[in-house]
Design a protein around this motif. Sequence first.
Motif, PDB file in Angstrom:
ATOM      1  N   GLU A 108       2.019   5.523   2.836  1.00  0.00           N
ATOM      2  CA  GLU A 108       2.260   4.440   3.801  1.00  0.00           C
ATOM      3  C   GLU A 108       1.664   4.779   5.161  1.00  0.00           C
ATOM      4  OE1 GLU A 108       5.956   2.276   6.172  1.00  0.00           O
ATOM      5  OE2 GLU A 108       6.366   3.886   4.737  1.00  0.00           O
ATOM      6  N   PHE A 109       1.950   5.988   5.639  1.00  0.00           N
ATOM      7  CA  PHE A 109       1.610   6.337   7.011  1.00  0.00           C
ATOM      8  C   PHE A 109       0.175   6.822   7.181  1.00  0.00           C
ATOM      9  CE2 PHE A 109       5.335   6.244   9.880  1.00  0.00           C
ATOM     10  CZ  PHE A 109       6.214   5.646   9.002  1.00  0.00           C
ATOM     11  N   MET A 110      -0.477   7.230   6.087  1.00  0.00           N
ATOM     12  CA  MET A 110      -1.882   7.621   6.217  1.00  0.00           C
ATOM     13  C   MET A 110      -2.825   6.436   6.052  1.00  0.00           C
ATOM     14  SD  MET A 110      -2.642  11.433   4.724  1.00  0.00           S
ATOM     15  CE  MET A 110      -2.231  11.092   3.037  1.00  0.00           C
ATOM     16  N   PHE A 111      -2.379   5.389   5.338  1.00  0.00           N
ATOM     17  CA  PHE A 111      -3.266   4.250   5.112  1.00  0.00           C
ATOM     18  C   PHE A 111      -3.014   3.095   6.074  1.00  0.00           C
ATOM     19  CE2 PHE A 111      -3.910   6.612   1.242  1.00  0.00           C
ATOM     20  CZ  PHE A 111      -5.260   6.441   1.003  1.00  0.00           C
ATOM     21  N   ALA A 112      -1.886   3.108   6.775  1.00  0.00           N
ATOM     22  CA  ALA A 112      -1.689   2.103   7.819  1.00  0.00           C
ATOM     23  C   ALA A 112      -2.603   2.356   9.027  1.00  0.00           C
ATOM     24  CB  ALA A 112      -0.225   2.048   8.248  1.00  0.00           C
ATOM     25  N   PRO A 113      -2.739   3.598   9.523  1.00  0.00           N
ATOM     26  CA  PRO A 113      -3.608   3.818  10.690  1.00  0.00           C
ATOM     27  C   PRO A 113      -5.066   3.396  10.495  1.00  0.00           C
ATOM     28  CG  PRO A 113      -2.147   5.687  10.401  1.00  0.00           C
ATOM     29  CD  PRO A 113      -1.976   4.817   9.191  1.00  0.00           C
ATOM     30  N   PRO A 114      -5.694   3.624   9.320  1.00  0.00           N
ATOM     31  CA  PRO A 114      -7.070   3.144   9.176  1.00  0.00           C
ATOM     32  C   PRO A 114      -7.190   1.634   9.352  1.00  0.00           C
ATOM     33  CG  PRO A 114      -6.528   4.623   7.377  1.00  0.00           C
ATOM     34  CD  PRO A 114      -5.284   4.421   8.160  1.00  0.00           C
ATOM     35  N   ALA A 115      -6.223   0.889   8.782  1.00  0.00           N
ATOM     36  CA  ALA A 115      -6.246  -0.568   8.938  1.00  0.00           C
ATOM     37  C   ALA A 115      -6.091  -0.948  10.406  1.00  0.00           C
ATOM     38  CB  ALA A 115      -5.132  -1.198   8.102  1.00  0.00           C
ATOM     39  N   ILE A 116      -5.182  -0.254  11.103  1.00  0.00           N
ATOM     40  CA  ILE A 116      -4.964  -0.557  12.520  1.00  0.00           C
ATOM     41  C   ILE A 116      -6.185  -0.170  13.347  1.00  0.00           C
ATOM     42  CG2 ILE A 116      -3.509  -0.068  14.526  1.00  0.00           C
ATOM     43  CD1 ILE A 116      -1.237   0.544  12.503  1.00  0.00           C
ATOM     44  N   LEU A 337      -4.097  16.590  12.499  1.00  0.00           N
ATOM     45  CA  LEU A 337      -5.537  16.464  12.283  1.00  0.00           C
ATOM     46  C   LEU A 337      -5.915  16.160  10.839  1.00  0.00           C
ATOM     47  CD1 LEU A 337      -8.355  16.641  13.517  1.00  0.00           C
ATOM     48  CD2 LEU A 337      -8.314  19.109  13.069  1.00  0.00           C
ATOM     49  N   VAL A 338      -5.357  16.894   9.871  1.00  0.00           N
ATOM     50  CA  VAL A 338      -5.815  16.763   8.480  1.00  0.00           C
ATOM     51  C   VAL A 338      -5.563  15.365   7.918  1.00  0.00           C
ATOM     52  CG1 VAL A 338      -5.518  17.617   6.129  1.00  0.00           C
ATOM     53  CG2 VAL A 338      -5.669  19.235   8.035  1.00  0.00           C
ATOM     54  N   PRO A 339      -4.318  14.813   8.000  1.00  0.00           N
ATOM     55  CA  PRO A 339      -4.144  13.436   7.513  1.00  0.00           C
ATOM     56  C   PRO A 339      -4.977  12.433   8.317  1.00  0.00           C
ATOM     57  CG  PRO A 339      -2.021  14.525   7.784  1.00  0.00           C
ATOM     58  CD  PRO A 339      -3.046  15.388   8.453  1.00  0.00           C
ATOM     59  N   GLY A 340      -5.204  12.740   9.593  1.00  0.00           N
ATOM     60  CA  GLY A 340      -6.023  11.856  10.414  1.00  0.00           C
ATOM     61  C   GLY A 340      -7.453  11.759   9.901  1.00  0.00           C
ATOM     62  N   LEU A 341      -8.000  12.896   9.456  1.00  0.00           N
ATOM     63  CA  LEU A 341      -9.361  12.881   8.913  1.00  0.00           C
ATOM     64  C   LEU A 341      -9.420  12.080   7.613  1.00  0.00           C
ATOM     65  CD1 LEU A 341     -10.441  16.592   9.582  1.00  0.00           C
ATOM     66  CD2 LEU A 341     -11.101  14.524  10.851  1.00  0.00           C
ATOM     67  N   ILE A 342      -8.355  12.183   6.796  1.00  0.00           N
ATOM     68  CA  ILE A 342      -8.292  11.366   5.579  1.00  0.00           C
ATOM     69  C   ILE A 342      -8.251   9.888   5.945  1.00  0.00           C
ATOM     70  CG2 ILE A 342      -6.883  10.794   3.554  1.00  0.00           C
ATOM     71  CD1 ILE A 342      -5.955  13.733   3.558  1.00  0.00           C
ATOM     72  N   GLY A 343      -7.463   9.569   6.980  1.00  0.00           N
ATOM     73  CA  GLY A 343      -7.375   8.182   7.432  1.00  0.00           C
ATOM     74  C   GLY A 343      -8.707   7.654   7.933  1.00  0.00           C
ATOM     75  N   ILE A 344      -9.450   8.486   8.653  1.00  0.00           N
ATOM     76  CA  ILE A 344     -10.767   8.074   9.145  1.00  0.00           C
ATOM     77  C   ILE A 344     -11.692   7.774   7.960  1.00  0.00           C
ATOM     78  CG2 ILE A 344     -12.854   8.911  10.301  1.00  0.00           C
ATOM     79  CD1 ILE A 344     -10.978  10.322  12.296  1.00  0.00           C
TER      80      ILE A 344
END
Length: 454
Positions: A108-116, A337-344
């Motif tokens: 939920e929280f790693m795939f919401a930021p890319p959409a936002i 950082l790590v989940p953020g890179l996945i989100g990017i």
Amino acid sequence: MAQLENNLSTAHQEVKLARSLKPIHLWALAVGLVISGNYFGWSYGFGAGGPIGLAISTIPVIIFYATFIFCYSELATAIPHAGGPSAYARRALGPFWGYMNGISCLIEFMFAPPAIALAVGGYIHYMVPQIPTLAAAVVAFLFFIFINFLGMKTSATFELIVTIIALIGLAIFWIAAAPHFSWARVAQEPVLPNGYGGIMAAIPFAIWFYLAIEGGAMAAEEMLNPQKDIPKGFLSGMGTLVVMMCLTLFLTAGIADYNLVTAVDFPLPIALAQVYGQGNLVVLAVNFIGLFGLIASLHGIIVGYSRQTYAMARTGYLPKFLSQVNTRYHTPHWALLVPGLIGIGAAVTGLTSVVITISVFGAVALYLISLISFFVLRKKEPDLKRPFKVANGPLVGGISFAAGLFCLYSVIVYNLTAVKWVALIYGLAILWYLVEGRKELRPFEEEFGVLDEL
């Protein structure tokens, strides 16, 4: 070498998260995590079911969240742990389900930021066409990871400020739209363009209005008085969001042809432009302030995924280095950082509606596992200290669980493309658990020893 690694791990464990948050901060997190749902994403539901279909789909969603948040507040105050849903399920159902609930939260929280982030890029590109949407999205994502690195008090204060600004932006939109509202536009024929199936298909976008509100629980270890403050912050936040949803959905549909906003990431300025013209000051103001709404959610959800990742690594589910906490800022830097890179990486796909549906699926799975944990803990640990206890808990939880199953059915049956990706992600997560994630789990008593100080 093994002893040196153990010593380093222990040193990192001793650097604790700092307690600094009050109810107003949790209200800001709860509303801020979700407020972008008013600025974008939800309008894809117009394409699925039309305005009336989307409005109808919000009814079971509101019933679900209104009941769920009470049960979730009981869990969060009884177990105020940075792992949030992972901790609740582990205590109630054991290590595997604790892991699965944590993974659902991360989905939920790693795939919401890319959409936002994609929506941030869309709003910026709408204002300054020379700036590419994707480039703006990636830069924004990295910038707010850095803001989160500076410490929870800084992050929470920033979240409070941008949330208030975003609410002002919505108020400007509501006031500007209200004089031009027409019910005939909302209920234009055909009222249900895709029939009752359209209502079901709109469910994920109705959920988007409330998605991630539960993330505030992951700041429990950083609340000054979590047992009393969590219910205050959560319940006031839920009430705020219901009012916001009604105003945004109906006023947008009531001032412009809803087909214009069914596949864009900046529906509010597009709708207003049909009334005032694209270069109008009000339209530009809503577009600009809309960035603050997106920023509030992007920033807040980064807080959520970092704390969930940190807590799961501290437990032993994920690699230990993800639980390292910066000695100066008391923030889990690798978990940021790590989940953020996945989100990017997900943002680079540009598939906003698919990414939203993946995030929604993880959320619904999280909700159902958390509700089962709620029932099990009520039976297994009736004497567990519950500073906030839901009146008629079995009834409230039962209504929430039934509504949650309805939402899960809608997400699976009417979004098969995204479900394939979800199945792959869960498959890889279960494989990791079987190979590595269960090998070095901290003992149950040690994991929950953090609660003793409360």
